[in-house]
Scaffold this active site. Structure first.
Site, short mmCIF file in Angstrom:
data_model
loop_
_atom_site.label_atom_id
_atom_site.label_comp_id
_atom_site.label_asym_id
_atom_site.label_seq_id
_atom_site.Cartn_x
_atom_site.Cartn_y
_atom_site.Cartn_z
N TYR A 26 -60.95 -12.85 -49.17
CA TYR A 26 -61.12 -12.52 -47.76
C TYR A 26 -61.81 -13.68 -47.03
CZ TYR A 26 -63.18 -10.64 -43.52
OH TYR A 26 -63.56 -10.48 -42.22
N PRO A 79 -69.58 -16.91 -35.67
CA PRO A 79 -69.61 -15.48 -35.99
C PRO A 79 -68.56 -15.17 -37.05
CG PRO A 79 -68.46 -15.87 -33.91
CD PRO A 79 -69.02 -17.20 -34.35
N THR A 80 -69.00 -14.64 -38.17
CA THR A 80 -68.06 -14.22 -39.21
C THR A 80 -68.45 -12.82 -39.68
OG1 THR A 80 -69.38 -15.37 -40.90
CG2 THR A 80 -67.49 -16.56 -40.03
N ALA A 81 -67.45 -12.05 -40.07
CA ALA A 81 -67.65 -10.62 -40.29
C ALA A 81 -68.29 -10.31 -41.65
CB ALA A 81 -66.28 -9.92 -40.21
N SER A 108 -71.42 -11.75 -35.53
CA SER A 108 -70.11 -11.12 -35.34
C SER A 108 -70.25 -9.67 -34.87
CB SER A 108 -69.33 -11.14 -36.66
OG SER A 108 -68.21 -10.28 -36.58
N GLN A 129 -71.02 -12.27 -30.58
CA GLN A 129 -69.55 -12.34 -30.43
C GLN A 129 -69.01 -10.93 -30.25
OE1 GLN A 129 -67.39 -11.41 -33.47
NE2 GLN A 129 -65.63 -11.41 -32.08
N TYR A 131 -65.40 -8.41 -29.93
CA TYR A 131 -64.00 -8.02 -29.77
C TYR A 131 -64.04 -6.92 -28.74
CZ TYR A 131 -62.73 -10.54 -34.01
OH TYR A 131 -62.49 -11.53 -34.93
N THR A 157 -64.09 -13.38 -28.25
CA THR A 157 -63.02 -13.90 -29.10
C THR A 157 -61.69 -13.43 -28.55
OG1 THR A 157 -64.47 -13.99 -30.99
CG2 THR A 157 -62.10 -13.97 -31.46
N LYS A 229 -63.66 -17.91 -26.91
CA LYS A 229 -63.37 -18.51 -28.23
C LYS A 229 -61.90 -18.32 -28.57
CE LYS A 229 -65.04 -18.11 -33.05
NZ LYS A 229 -64.13 -17.22 -33.79
N HIS A 253 -59.63 -19.67 -35.16
CA HIS A 253 -60.16 -18.56 -35.97
C HIS A 253 -60.15 -18.92 -37.47
CE1 HIS A 253 -60.99 -14.09 -35.32
NE2 HIS A 253 -61.14 -14.22 -36.61
N ARG A 288 -66.59 -29.36 -42.92
CA ARG A 288 -67.16 -29.28 -44.28
C ARG A 288 -68.12 -30.44 -44.55
NH1 ARG A 288 -64.85 -25.34 -43.33
NH2 ARG A 288 -63.17 -24.29 -44.45
N ARG A 308 -66.93 -20.81 -42.75
CA ARG A 308 -66.93 -20.57 -44.20
C ARG A 308 -68.08 -21.24 -44.93
NH1 ARG A 308 -61.66 -20.92 -42.63
NH2 ARG A 308 -60.28 -19.19 -43.19
C1 FMN Z 1 -64.46 -14.52 -43.40
C2 FMN Z 1 -64.35 -14.84 -41.93
C3 FMN Z 1 -64.62 -13.85 -41.01
C4 FMN Z 1 -64.54 -14.14 -39.64
N1 FMN Z 1 -64.90 -13.17 -38.76
C5 FMN Z 1 -64.89 -13.46 -37.44
C6 FMN Z 1 -65.34 -12.51 -36.51
O1 FMN Z 1 -65.77 -11.41 -36.85
N2 FMN Z 1 -65.29 -12.85 -35.21
C7 FMN Z 1 -64.83 -14.08 -34.77
O2 FMN Z 1 -64.80 -14.32 -33.59
N3 FMN Z 1 -64.42 -15.00 -35.66
C8 FMN Z 1 -64.45 -14.73 -36.96
N4 FMN Z 1 -64.07 -15.69 -37.85
C9 FMN Z 1 -63.72 -17.04 -37.37
C10 FMN Z 1 -64.96 -17.95 -37.28
O3 FMN Z 1 -65.78 -17.59 -36.20
C11 FMN Z 1 -64.58 -19.42 -37.07
O4 FMN Z 1 -63.70 -19.54 -35.99
C12 FMN Z 1 -63.96 -20.08 -38.31
O5 FMN Z 1 -64.51 -19.55 -39.50
C13 FMN Z 1 -64.15 -21.58 -38.27
O6 FMN Z 1 -63.50 -22.21 -39.33
P1 FMN Z 1 -64.20 -22.63 -40.72
O7 FMN Z 1 -64.36 -21.38 -41.50
O8 FMN Z 1 -63.25 -23.58 -41.30
O9 FMN Z 1 -65.55 -23.25 -40.38
C14 FMN Z 1 -64.13 -15.43 -39.21
C15 FMN Z 1 -63.85 -16.41 -40.17
C16 FMN Z 1 -63.96 -16.14 -41.51
C17 FMN Z 1 -63.69 -17.23 -42.50
C1 7N5 Z 2 -61.25 -6.51 -38.43
C2 7N5 Z 2 -62.23 -7.56 -38.90
C3 7N5 Z 2 -61.94 -8.87 -38.30
C4 7N5 Z 2 -62.92 -9.92 -38.72
C5 7N5 Z 2 -62.33 -11.26 -38.47
O1 7N5 Z 2 -62.31 -11.73 -37.38
C6 7N5 Z 2 -61.72 -12.00 -39.54
O2 7N5 Z 2 -61.68 -11.52 -40.67
O3 7N5 Z 2 -61.24 -13.13 -39.27
#
Ligand code: FMN
Ligand code: 7N5
Length: 364
Positions: A26, A79-81, A108, A129, A131, A157, A229, A253, A288, A308
């Site tokens: 994931y 923001p990541t979930a 997130s 962040q 939705y 987003t 975003k 994203h 990275r 990540r």
């Molecule tokens: C596991 C995961 C969950 C994410 N969840 C969200 C989220 O909840 N809301 C959002 O706006 N972006 C989400 N993103 C996108 C990140 O905010 C971001 O745009 C992206 O991770 C940047 O790329 P990188 O992982 O290569 O640094 C998610 C990305 C990942 C990898």
């Molecule tokens: C429904 C969860 C969405 C989280 C997200 O933005 C992602 O996993 O990229």
């Protein structure tokens, strides 16, 4: 791998060995063929840094100001979930890692710790962040909770009217847990007979009719600055400015939405030109290394968001791992500045990098 991780990729390798496969997939995965996922990272490699020599670099200042907040480096946590799937302390540990490094924490909408828990855990500057749910009243309530708890900005987003097709999540039947923020408001536990339960969650709750005119609605419910975003074109950058946002985030994203969308670093400059300095342009996707941060700044970004890499730190070692990953990126960035002849972030200019296209033209 022997010894402590010395770079972000080694943190990832640690996590690959220890995290349950469903969660690892994931966090790392992208959409469909994962073409854009690979390009996000590879496109940085095609940009070359042009250093200047014999500059006094005995003092380097990496600090900058983001929407009026002074921060130690042009780095924010994306923001990541669902951070509790990576570490039991979840977003509280991430926020504390951000506070320890004096960088901004992006929280997130789909976090596993609540807005209130994160706010009371440390003094990190926090952006929230969102939705937009079909139930707009719930999104409005979340915005108000963020406002009340001292968050400094709202990140809207805009690239997720539906969730991208992440095939590993389909195969693994990726779970959608009940998210504490929404307890008593709406269920986020979804079970899909087709595979990915988080896809079902997004389909059931996200408002796919969201469009430009809705920025007016968002502005009417909050006084916080709004960042948008998911901008990848000059056309949308101009629309964002017209809509009156405080900044744009160039993002695909993390390549989890539309596969074959451009690598973000390849479109950053186009967006920067369209924005004409009216608002700051932020950047994420594939960062990275400290050299990646330097390249994004040279192409006009005010700061980068890290997705990540931070999750890898969190999954490996909790708060300490978040701190170590951010510190590692900050140290690499500072060294890049020193070796390129830049003492402050304002010294980093367009002439410090050459894109592949420019190198090709030079050879003709
Ligand atoms: C596991 C995961 C969950 C994410 N969840 C969200 C989220 O909840 N809301 C959002 O706006 N972006 C989400 N993103 C996108 C990140 O905010 C971001 O745009 C992206 O991770 C940047 O790329 P990188 O992982 O290569 O640094 C998610 C990305 C990942 C990898
Ligand atoms: C429904 C969860 C969405 C989280 C997200 O933005 C992602 O996993 O990229």
């Amino acid at each position: 791998m022997a010894g402590e991780p010395v770079n972000v990729n080694e943190f990832q390798e640690l996590v690959r060995q220890s995290l349950p496969k469903m969660y690892y997939d994931y966090y790392t995965g992208g959409a469909e063929d994962q073409h854009t996922l690979k390009e996000n990272v590879k496109s940085f490699r095609r940009i070359i840094i042009q250093p200047r020599i014999l500059v006094d670099v005995s003092k380097i200042d990496t600090s900058t100001t983001i929407l009026g907040h002074k921060t130690s480096a042009p780095i924010m946590i994306a923001p990541t979930a669902m951070h509790k799937l990576a570490h039991h302390e979840g977003e509280v540990a991430t926020a504390r890692g951000a506070a320890a490094c004096d960088v901004i924490m992006g929280l997130s909408y789909m976090s596993t710790c609540t807005v209130e828990e994160v706010a009371s855990s440390c003094n990190a500057v926090r952006f929230f962040q969102i939705y937009v749910y079909k139930r707009r009243d719930i999104t409005a309530l979340m915005v108000h909770r963020a406002e009340k708890n001292g968050f400094g900005a709202i990140i809207l987003t805009a690239d997720t009217p539906r969730l991208g097709r992440r095939e590993a999540d389909i195969k693994n039947k990726m779970i959608a847990p009940q998210l504490k923020n929404f307890e008593g408001l709406i269920s986020t536990e979804y079970v899909s007979d087709k595979g990915s339960n988080i896809e079902a969650l997004a389909a059931g709750t996200f408002d796919a009719s969201l469009c430009w005119k809705d920025i007016e609605w968002l502005k009417s419910i909050t006084k916080l600055p709004i960042l948008i975003k998911g901008v990848l074109t000059s056309e949308d950058a101009i629309k964002a400015i017209e809509a009156g946002v405080a900044g744009v985030i160039v993002s695909n994203h993390g390549a989890r939405q539309l596969d074959y969308a451009p690598a973000t670093i390849s479109v950053l400059e186009e967006v920067v030109h369209a924005v004409q300095g009216k608002v700051p342009v932020f950047f994420d996707g594939g960062v990275r290394r400290g050299t990646d941060i330097f390249k994004a700044l040279a192409l006009g970004a005010k700061a980068v968001l890290i997705g990540r890499a931070v999750i890898y730190g969190l999954a490996a070692k909790g708060e300490l791992g978040v701190k170590q990953v951010i510190q590692m990126l900050k140290d690499e960035f500072e060294l890049t500045m020193a070796l390129s002849g830049c003492c402050s972030v304002d010294d980093i200019t367009r002439s410090h990098v050459k894109t592949e296209k420019e190198r090709f033209i030079c050879r003709m």
